[in-house]
Write an enzyme that holds these catalytic residues in place. Structure first.
Site, PDB file in Angstrom:
ATOM      1  N   TYR A  15     -24.776  -8.365 -27.018  1.00  0.00           N
ATOM      2  CA  TYR A  15     -24.580  -9.777 -27.336  1.00  0.00           C
ATOM      3  C   TYR A  15     -25.877 -10.587 -27.337  1.00  0.00           C
ATOM      4  CZ  TYR A  15     -19.815  -8.389 -26.407  1.00  0.00           C
ATOM      5  OH  TYR A  15     -18.609  -7.742 -26.431  1.00  0.00           O
ATOM      6  N   HIS A  20     -22.876 -16.901 -30.082  1.00  0.00           N
ATOM      7  CA  HIS A  20     -22.116 -17.312 -28.897  1.00  0.00           C
ATOM      8  C   HIS A  20     -23.009 -17.389 -27.658  1.00  0.00           C
ATOM      9  CE1 HIS A  20     -18.080 -18.431 -28.096  1.00  0.00           C
ATOM     10  NE2 HIS A  20     -17.593 -17.297 -27.668  1.00  0.00           N
ATOM     11  N   PHE A  66     -18.297 -12.610 -18.840  1.00  0.00           N
ATOM     12  CA  PHE A  66     -17.952 -12.743 -20.255  1.00  0.00           C
ATOM     13  C   PHE A  66     -17.428 -14.158 -20.469  1.00  0.00           C
ATOM     14  CE2 PHE A  66     -18.261  -8.201 -19.961  1.00  0.00           C
ATOM     15  CZ  PHE A  66     -18.941  -7.878 -21.126  1.00  0.00           C
ATOM     16  N   ASN A  68     -14.962 -15.827 -21.844  1.00  0.00           N
ATOM     17  CA  ASN A  68     -13.615 -16.354 -21.622  1.00  0.00           C
ATOM     18  C   ASN A  68     -13.233 -16.502 -20.158  1.00  0.00           C
ATOM     19  OD1 ASN A  68     -13.615 -16.230 -24.374  1.00  0.00           O
ATOM     20  ND2 ASN A  68     -11.984 -14.719 -24.544  1.00  0.00           N
ATOM     21  N   ASN A 114     -13.408 -21.129 -25.760  1.00  0.00           N
ATOM     22  CA  ASN A 114     -12.740 -20.443 -24.647  1.00  0.00           C
ATOM     23  C   ASN A 114     -13.520 -20.491 -23.337  1.00  0.00           C
ATOM     24  OD1 ASN A 114     -10.426 -19.779 -26.083  1.00  0.00           O
ATOM     25  ND2 ASN A 114     -11.343 -17.910 -26.894  1.00  0.00           N
TER      26      ASN A 114
END
Length: 189
Positions: A15, A20, A66, A68, A114
């Protein structure tokens, strides 16, 4: 006073520098500029760096939960350090804003994000400071998930690097002045 500066993102090389993860990118930049190193704290599920600025303790946080589940780490850290939501600043991506645009807000809804939904759920309020960094909408035919977990194209990456300089200045202005309202007036646009 103590402040908690939280950049949202997802942990791991997969990532790294995805759209994000602009919150992580900004917190990394702030810490690099201050010569700070992160340590992994498994109890708080976060990478943490800290310093003193103008007599205030500042914690820079990258939750490793993470995106969320970011609220778990944020709530645990606020509780442990005895902080109020007024001491919290969250930096994250916003796909409803043009690439490179920034918006400082004293409070607001999750807007479909989220990570922010998780923070609101765990701390019980949406009344916390935030800096939103625009990553743009997905191209036609692309899912939101594919978009936010994708890398920036060359032009957008250059735009984001310039934006991170501006956000770095905005956050530093806030940390030096202690006045988020003034930072909003100076850097929103």
């Amino acid at each position: 006073m103590t402040k908690l500066i939280v950049g949202l993102g997802n942990p791991g090389d997969k990532y790294f520098e995805t759209k994000h993860n602009v919150g992580f990118m900004l917190v990394d930049k702030l810490c690099k500029d201050l010569n700070l190193k992160f340590t992994v704290d498994k109890i708080f599920q976060s990478e943490i760096a800290s310093t003193f600025l103008n007599g205030e303790k500042i914690y820079f946080i990258k939750p490793t939960t993470f995106m969320n589940e970011s609220g778990k780490a944020v709530h645990a850290l606020l509780t442990y350090y005895g902080l109020e939501v007024e001491d919290l600043l969250v930096i994250y991506d916003d796909l409803d804003m043009e690439v490179g645009k920034i918006r400082l807000r004293a409070k607001g809804s999750a807007g479909g994000h989220n990570g922010i939904k998780s923070i609101i759920k765990h701390i019980g309020t949406q009344d916390f400071k935030r800096v939103k960094i625009g990553i743009g909408r997905p191209k036609e035919g692309m899912t939101v998930v594919h978009h936010v977990l994708g890398k920036f194209d060359r032009d957008d990456y250059i735009t984001i690097l310039n934006t991170l300089d501006k956000v770095d200045n905005a956050v530093n202005y806030y940390l030096q002045s202690g006045n988020f309202e003034q930072a909003m007036q100076k850097y929103n646009g």
